[in-house]
Design a protein around this motif. Structure first.
Motif, PDB file in Angstrom:
ATOM      1  N   THR A 167       8.045   4.411   5.653  1.00 27.13           N
ATOM      2  CA  THR A 167       7.761   3.177   6.378  1.00 27.13           C
ATOM      3  C   THR A 167       8.838   2.109   6.228  1.00 27.13           C
ATOM      4  OG1 THR A 167       6.470   2.350   4.496  1.00 27.13           O
ATOM      5  CG2 THR A 167       5.285   3.558   6.203  1.00 27.13           C
ATOM      6  N   TYR A 168       9.756   2.276   5.269  1.00 28.25           N
ATOM      7  CA  TYR A 168      10.761   1.232   5.056  1.00 28.25           C
ATOM      8  C   TYR A 168      11.976   1.859   4.385  1.00 28.25           C
ATOM      9  CZ  TYR A 168      12.144  -3.713   4.609  1.00 28.25           C
ATOM     10  OH  TYR A 168      12.768  -4.937   4.753  1.00 28.25           O
ATOM     11  N   HIS A 169      13.163   1.593   4.945  1.00 29.66           N
ATOM     12  CA  HIS A 169      14.434   2.102   4.432  1.00 29.66           C
ATOM     13  C   HIS A 169      14.325   3.600   4.096  1.00 29.66           C
ATOM     14  CE1 HIS A 169      16.736  -1.643   4.178  1.00 29.66           C
ATOM     15  NE2 HIS A 169      15.566  -2.229   3.952  1.00 29.66           N
ATOM     16  N   PRO A 170      14.135   4.439   5.081  1.00 27.32           N
ATOM     17  CA  PRO A 170      13.990   5.877   4.831  1.00 27.32           C
ATOM     18  C   PRO A 170      15.318   6.516   4.442  1.00 27.32           C
ATOM     19  CG  PRO A 170      14.050   5.447   7.183  1.00 27.32           C
ATOM     20  CD  PRO A 170      14.031   4.106   6.522  1.00 27.32           C
ATOM     21  N   GLY A 171      15.227   7.770   3.972  1.00 25.40           N
ATOM     22  CA  GLY A 171      16.424   8.536   3.641  1.00 25.40           C
ATOM     23  C   GLY A 171      16.609   8.839   2.175  1.00 25.40           C
ATOM     24  N   GLU A 220      10.238   3.117   0.908  1.00 28.68           N
ATOM     25  CA  GLU A 220       8.787   3.134   0.792  1.00 28.68           C
ATOM     26  C   GLU A 220       8.221   4.350   1.522  1.00 28.68           C
ATOM     27  OE1 GLU A 220       7.013  -0.581   1.793  1.00 28.68           O
ATOM     28  OE2 GLU A 220       8.411  -1.750   0.555  1.00 28.68           O
ATOM     29  N   LEU A 221       7.383   5.120   0.824  1.00 27.73           N
ATOM     30  CA  LEU A 221       6.737   6.312   1.369  1.00 27.73           C
ATOM     31  C   LEU A 221       5.251   6.047   1.498  1.00 27.73           C
ATOM     32  CD1 LEU A 221       8.473   9.004  -0.911  1.00 27.73           C
ATOM     33  CD2 LEU A 221       9.324   8.003   1.217  1.00 27.73           C
ATOM     34  N   ASP A 222       4.660   6.564   2.590  1.00 36.97           N
ATOM     35  CA  ASP A 222       3.246   6.298   2.851  1.00 36.97           C
ATOM     36  C   ASP A 222       2.370   7.526   2.646  1.00 36.97           C
ATOM     37  OD1 ASP A 222       0.976   4.978   3.517  1.00 36.97           O
ATOM     38  OD2 ASP A 222       1.375   4.842   5.657  1.00 36.97           O
ATOM     39  N   GLN A 248       0.808  -1.218   0.000  1.00 36.79           N
ATOM     40  CA  GLN A 248       0.000   0.000   0.000  1.00 36.79           C
ATOM     41  C   GLN A 248       0.842   1.269   0.000  1.00 36.79           C
ATOM     42  OE1 GLN A 248      -0.157  -2.509   2.165  1.00 36.79           O
ATOM     43  NE2 GLN A 248      -2.253  -2.978   2.805  1.00 36.79           N
ATOM     44  N   THR A 249       2.165   1.143  -0.088  1.00 38.83           N
ATOM     45  CA  THR A 249       3.052   2.307  -0.062  1.00 38.83           C
ATOM     46  C   THR A 249       3.500   2.682  -1.469  1.00 38.83           C
ATOM     47  OG1 THR A 249       4.969   0.863   0.290  1.00 38.83           O
ATOM     48  CG2 THR A 249       3.879   1.754   2.244  1.00 38.83           C
ATOM     49  N   ALA A 250       4.167   3.832  -1.570  1.00 35.73           N
ATOM     50  CA  ALA A 250       4.726   4.304  -2.840  1.00 35.73           C
ATOM     51  C   ALA A 250       6.198   3.934  -2.905  1.00 35.73           C
ATOM     52  CB  ALA A 250       4.553   5.814  -2.968  1.00 35.73           C
TER      53      ALA A 250
END
Length: 467
Positions: free
Chosen positions: A144-148, A218-220, A93-95
């Protein structure tokens, strides 16, 4: 009478000094009082109510991991409130953008451009529209996942929901940084310190670079905070530097300095300064090598210094590799017209992300290719939404030696327009990612002696490069 004259002189000087000191103290007191008045007024003024809103719509993006006909891992998941946050992990459900790490740029099909702006790190982007235009006070990016991966945030002066198009479209960078990686792959709320802008906006652009990440970022959701009314006074009032009111600030201590300047501007010195110094003695090729390390804006500025450097900076050999992608926000037909005399020997041309919202027209693009098309080997037009069928006809007509063509994310091109590409028999690499291509429109028209359709050399590579 003569004995009183020195005493009168001393008294006059003392009186003059007292007047100057009194005037300075009065001006200092006025400045302090005015500062106190500003602070009291700023506290008395009512603050505008802050508006908090999520993205209403995703207007444009460069790539995504998911399919065009699905909602899994697509940029459209950035619209609306968060679906996953604050949970961490890999969620459909993320981008998610298309790439991560350095492997994409280390592949044999990658083509690097020389003289790329050292401050341009962006590899992907997404544009988000919000309901109400506001003056941004904060932006929260829910990762939500591996930010930065986010390296730049821009705000646009144009309202995408306005019925009348604006006379001028302005993009302002409100935050930027070099590529980095978070210490943990877990979810986080990223809130950068943004710059104040002097116009309301409801259109933001996030640019990303995932080259340092170990997996897909992943961006929410994106949360925009802002006020509807422009703040009258900034609470960040600069502290008055009392050293500016030093007693010696009016004293004339530049007598020697003025004499030195007078000597420097003597006729003999001017004769020395009008020459180009040691540059006149350097070989032409060495000067070309030195300025080849400059970015394009610096090259244009250097051309304004003297006739010798103008000749070097306008040499077409300096523009064999020309990447205009870093300047997508300001590149117009006028910019291309300015570069035309220098583009006669361009072999690698990158116009990705440029020309959107009417910045570049079909006629401006055609004039550019008429000048540089005969030598072009590589042409990148990713996310070039100004392209139409007429532009592809110009490419086929003016670029007979073209070997690489990138049309990724040119999703506004009609399917019949791609039939013109079949006439480019020298193509070795063709990128058609996120285009409305249909197989029937790519069939070559020519026939080989056996009576079967003749496929150009890029035919089998197209599917691989557009995956």
């Amino acid at each position: 009478m003569s004995s009183w004259f020195p005493m009168l002189t001393v008294l006059s000087m003392f009186y003059y000094i007292c007047l100057r000191r009194r005037a300075r103290l009065a001006s200092r007191g006025e400045m302090i009082n005015s500062r106190r008045a500003i602070e009291s007024n700023s506290r008395a003024l009512p603050m505008s109510i802050e508006v908090v809103q999520y993205a209403k719509e995703v207007l444009d993006f460069s790539s995504h991991y998911g399919s065009e006909n699905s909602m899994s891992y697509t940029m459209w998941n950035l619209a609306g409130p968060p679906n996953v946050y604050p949970s961490s992990g890999d969620f459909t459900q993320t981008a998610v953008f298309r790439t991560y790490g350095n492997w994409w740029h280390q592949s044999s099909s990658s083509s690097a451009f020389k003289r790329t702006s050292p401050s341009f790190f962006s590899l992907d982007y997404v544009e988000l529209a919000f309901e109400e235009p506001v003056y941004p006070t904060a932006i929260h990016i829910l990762e939500t996942y591996h930010p930065g991966s986010v390296v730049k945030i821009l705000a646009c002066s144009a309202n995408p929901y306005s019925q009348t198009p604006p006379a001028e479209v302005r993009w302002e960078t409100i935050w930027s940084a070099e590529p980095s990686r978070a210490h943990s792959p877990q979810a986080r709320q990223f809130t950068p310190c943004i710059k104040e802008i002097d116009f309301p906006t409801n259109l933001l652009r996030l640019e990303t670079n995932s080259s340092l990440l170990d997996y897909y970022s992943e961006l929410d959701a994106v949360e925009l905070h802002g006020v509807k009314e422009k703040p009258m006074l900034s609470l960040k009032i600069a502290t008055i530097d009392m050293s500016d009111l030093d007693e010696d600030e009016y004293d004339d201590e530049d007598g020697c300095g003025i004499d030195c300047l007078t000597n420097q501007f003597s006729s003999s010195s001017l004769r020395d300064w009008t020459s180009n110094g040691y540059f006149d003695k350097l070989p032409y090729e060495l000067i070309q090598l030195i300025i080849s390390h400059l970015a394009l804006p610096d090259l244009c500025r250097l051309a304004q210094t003297c006739k010798l450097l103008y000749q070097h900076c306008c040499d077409p050999l300096q523009y064999t590799y020309l990447s205009l992608q870093p300047y997508w926000a300001t590149l117009t037909d006028a910019s291309l017209e300015y570069l035309l005399p220098r583009c006669t020997l361009v072999q690698w041309l990158n116009l990705s992300w440029t020309g959107n919202r009417g910045f570049i027209t079909t006629s401006g693009f055609s004039r550019l290719l008429k000048v540089c098309g005969s030598e072009l080997v590589c042409l990148k037009l990713a996310c070039g939404h100004f392209l139409n069928e007429a532009c592809l006809e110009v490419i086929v007509e003016m670029c007979p030696t073209l070997q690489e063509l990138n049309l990724s994310s040119c999703d506004k091109l009609p399917p019949p327009a791609f039939s013109h590409i079949s006439k480019l028999c020298g193509l070795k690499r063709l990128v058609l990612y996120r285009t409305k291509i249909e197989c029937g429109h790519m069939e070559p028209a020519q026939m080989n002696p056996t009576g079967l359709p003749e496929k150009p050399s890029w035919y089998l590579e197209t599917a691989n490069s557009s995956a």
